[in-house]
Design a protein around this motif. Structure first.
Motif, mmCIF file in Angstrom:
data_model
loop_
_atom_site.group_PDB
_atom_site.id
_atom_site.type_symbol
_atom_site.label_atom_id
_atom_site.label_comp_id
_atom_site.label_asym_id
_atom_site.label_seq_id
_atom_site.Cartn_x
_atom_site.Cartn_y
_atom_site.Cartn_z
ATOM 1 N N UNK A 148 -7.178 11.288 -7.721
ATOM 2 C CA UNK A 148 -6.676 9.941 -7.449
ATOM 3 C C UNK A 148 -7.221 9.306 -6.193
ATOM 4 N N UNK A 149 -8.149 9.973 -5.488
ATOM 5 C CA UNK A 149 -8.681 9.478 -4.208
ATOM 6 C C UNK A 149 -9.525 8.227 -4.431
ATOM 7 N N UNK A 150 -9.143 7.135 -3.772
ATOM 8 C CA UNK A 150 -9.873 5.873 -3.879
ATOM 9 C C UNK A 150 -10.903 5.694 -2.774
ATOM 10 N N UNK A 151 -10.926 6.603 -1.807
ATOM 11 C CA UNK A 151 -11.862 6.480 -0.692
ATOM 12 C C UNK A 151 -11.481 5.338 0.240
ATOM 13 N N UNK A 152 -12.336 5.100 1.230
ATOM 14 C CA UNK A 152 -12.092 4.010 2.183
ATOM 15 C C UNK A 152 -12.443 2.682 1.527
ATOM 16 N N UNK A 153 -11.572 1.687 1.659
ATOM 17 C CA UNK A 153 -11.824 0.380 1.049
ATOM 18 C C UNK A 153 -11.024 -0.700 1.762
ATOM 19 N N UNK A 154 -11.538 -1.930 1.691
ATOM 20 C CA UNK A 154 -10.797 -3.096 2.162
ATOM 21 C C UNK A 154 -9.679 -3.354 1.157
ATOM 22 N N UNK A 155 -8.418 -3.359 1.581
ATOM 23 C CA UNK A 155 -7.317 -3.544 0.628
ATOM 24 C C UNK A 155 -7.389 -4.862 -0.132
ATOM 25 N N UNK A 156 -8.100 -5.859 0.423
ATOM 26 C CA UNK A 156 -8.228 -7.142 -0.265
ATOM 27 C C UNK A 156 -9.050 -7.024 -1.546
ATOM 28 N N UNK A 157 -9.797 -5.931 -1.667
ATOM 29 C CA UNK A 157 -10.621 -5.757 -2.862
ATOM 30 C C UNK A 157 -9.805 -5.258 -4.050
ATOM 31 N N UNK A 158 -8.560 -4.870 -3.813
ATOM 32 C CA UNK A 158 -7.717 -4.334 -4.880
ATOM 33 C C UNK A 158 -6.951 -5.450 -5.598
ATOM 34 N N UNK A 159 -6.400 -5.084 -6.753
ATOM 35 C CA UNK A 159 -5.482 -5.953 -7.478
ATOM 36 C C UNK A 159 -4.380 -6.423 -6.514
ATOM 37 N N UNK A 160 -3.953 -7.705 -6.583
ATOM 38 C CA UNK A 160 -2.964 -8.212 -5.626
ATOM 39 C C UNK A 160 -1.693 -7.367 -5.519
ATOM 40 N N UNK A 161 -1.201 -6.868 -6.650
ATOM 41 C CA UNK A 161 0.012 -6.046 -6.594
ATOM 42 C C UNK A 161 -0.251 -4.753 -5.831
ATOM 43 N N UNK A 162 -1.428 -4.157 -6.035
ATOM 44 C CA UNK A 162 -1.798 -2.927 -5.350
ATOM 45 C C UNK A 162 -1.986 -3.190 -3.858
ATOM 46 N N UNK A 163 -2.673 -4.306 -3.549
ATOM 47 C CA UNK A 163 -2.895 -4.704 -2.152
ATOM 48 C C UNK A 163 -1.577 -4.914 -1.423
ATOM 49 N N UNK A 164 -0.644 -5.621 -2.063
ATOM 50 C CA UNK A 164 0.642 -5.901 -1.432
ATOM 51 C C UNK A 164 1.463 -4.631 -1.235
ATOM 52 N N UNK A 165 1.359 -3.708 -2.172
ATOM 53 C CA UNK A 165 2.072 -2.437 -2.019
ATOM 54 C C UNK A 165 1.546 -1.677 -0.804
ATOM 55 N N UNK A 166 0.223 -1.636 -0.648
ATOM 56 C CA UNK A 166 -0.379 -0.949 0.497
ATOM 57 C C UNK A 166 0.051 -1.584 1.814
ATOM 58 N N UNK A 167 0.174 -2.922 1.813
ATOM 59 C CA UNK A 167 0.524 -3.633 3.047
ATOM 60 C C UNK A 167 1.896 -3.229 3.574
#
Length: 433
Positions: A341-360
């Protein structure tokens, strides 16, 4: 109130029209201004958006075109929004109250305000906060529709990435950014030769007006077919590599207030003005390293069952009975399962909005309860956060992002035009008063 908050209020009001005039004519509430496929645009929405734009323009000392020209742009905006929302409904795209609250909380945080302060500032601008809140939901849905629909039309080849990396190594002007204004004189659907000649004539007239000192934003609002028309045509700050190639070649090295064009594109004739120039700003961006387990609902596996399955897996991890990565390898759908399940290092803005908001909303080491994105149901483990200098970092990922953003903007405009051309749209004339 900070300008950024005012801009957010204006942008969101461009989605559904948030301002309710104090003495609005009740007879307008149910009057249909346009039919858009199976939906409608109401005269009350048009009136609300017109009032909101005029209020924002007054606060910013911005001149506007005639009411007739402004109404035409407002109708175009609301018709586009109606089409996007209808598509979102067909695609099953939803934004929950929790996701909406997270987005608004992040907007408040970005402006260094509490949620209550942010709310009071919106109200102080004369905007109904509950309607404003719903307009943010609409904006999120419309953005997701664009990403899903346009994303599949964008392809960036390895050769394009290599070419950009080589070019950037040779460039000496990477420390310059341009704030650009854009006016698009559109072609109609299936344009004839005469249509194209007429468009070029109008474009040349616009350039003449601009060279004689006319207000760029006012002309953009009145005449531009670009998505940024109601924001005065402003595209924002970009360096040469971030702007469309057709613009970059003509803008590179030009002075402030330079007007270039008309530039022939597939959509019409573009006119670009250098609104301002600055040295490139040092931009730090946050990257996150996260792992996730994705369960995709199906005919066999319902949404509720997918959520229930993930909740059970999360309880095993939190109780110390199972390892997150091992569960991901066993249960997760998608390509990251093999990596635990490792997504590596990434800008959270590159993810689906729901995923990005969860990370925030997460702290390092935390797990997130099951939530829905456009891909399916997830649980997340946040492993780490870090800040990087985005201005100095240039690697394949950054090159890809620049190229993808460039192409996405062009394809998004084409897709929206095609969508409108295929839709049933009937606009009713405004009653004379």
């Amino acid at each position: 109130m900070k300008n950024s908050v005012k801009i957010l209020a204006l942008v969101s009001s461009l989605i559904v029209g948030t301002l309710t005039p104090a003495h609005a004519d009740e007879a307008l509430v149910d009057r249909v201004a346009a039919i858009v496929n199976g939906g409608v645009v109401l005269e009350s929405e048009v009136a609300g958006l017109l009032a909101s734009i005029k209020q924002q323009a007054k606060q910013n000392n911005q001149s506007l075109p005639s009411d007739s020209a402004l109404r035409t742009q407002v109708m175009d905006k609301l018709i586009n929004d109606s089409l996007l929302i209808q598509m979102g409904e067909r695609m099953g795209i939803q934004v929950s109250d929790a996701q909406l609250d997270q987005t608004i909380a992040r907007m408040a945080q970005d402006n260094k305000l509490s949620i209550e302060q942010f709310r009071q500032n919106i109200i102080a601008d004369g905007t109904n906060y509950e309607v404003y809140r719903e307009s943010i939901r609409t904006e999120l849905i419309a953005g997701e529709v664009r990403r899903n629909s346009v994303g599949r039309r964008v392809f960036v080849s390895p050769q394009e990435i290599d070419n950009l990396l080589s070019l950037m190594k040779e460039q000496t002007n990477n420390d310059v950014e341009y704030n650009l204004g854009h006016i698009l004189i559109e072609f109609p659907a299936d344009p004839t030769q005469q249509d194209m000649e007429d468009a070029k004539t109008r474009a040349n007239k616009v350039i003449e007006l601009l060279n004689n000192g006319s207000n760029f934003a006012k002309i953009a609002i009145a005449s531009s077919g670009d998505a940024n028309a109601l924001k005065g045509g402003e595209l924002g700050w970009k360096n040469i590599n971030e702007m469309p190639t057709l613009f970059a070649d003509l803008i590179d090295g030009k002075a402030k207030d330079t007007v270039v064009g008309p530039i022939r594109t597939g959509l019409g004739y573009s006119i670009v003005k250098v609104l301002d120039i600055r040295g490139r700003q040092v931009v730090e961006v946050e990257e996150v390293r996260a792992s996730h387990i994705l369960i995709e609902p199906s005919i066999i596996l319902s949404d509720d069952k997918a959520k229930e399955l993930l909740q059970g897996l999360l309880e095993q991890v939190e109780a110390g009975e199972a390892d997150f990565s091992e569960l991901a390898k066993e249960h997760s759908d998608g390509p990251t399962a093999i990596r635990g399940g490792d997504l590596g290092w990434a800008d959270p803005k590159s993810y689906d909005p729901a995923f990005r908001d969860a990370l925030a909303s997460m702290k390092v080491g935390e797990y997130h309860k099951p939530f829905r994105s456009s891909f399916g149901w997830h649980i997340i483990q946040l492993n780490d956060r870090r800040m990087i200098d985005a201005t100095s970092q240039m690697n394949e990922k950054r090159a890809y992002q620049i190229l993808h953003s460039r192409k996405f903007g062009i394809e998004s405009a084409r897709w929206m035009k095609e969508t409108r051309d295929e839709a049933y749209i009937e606009i009713f004339e405004q009653d004379e008063k």
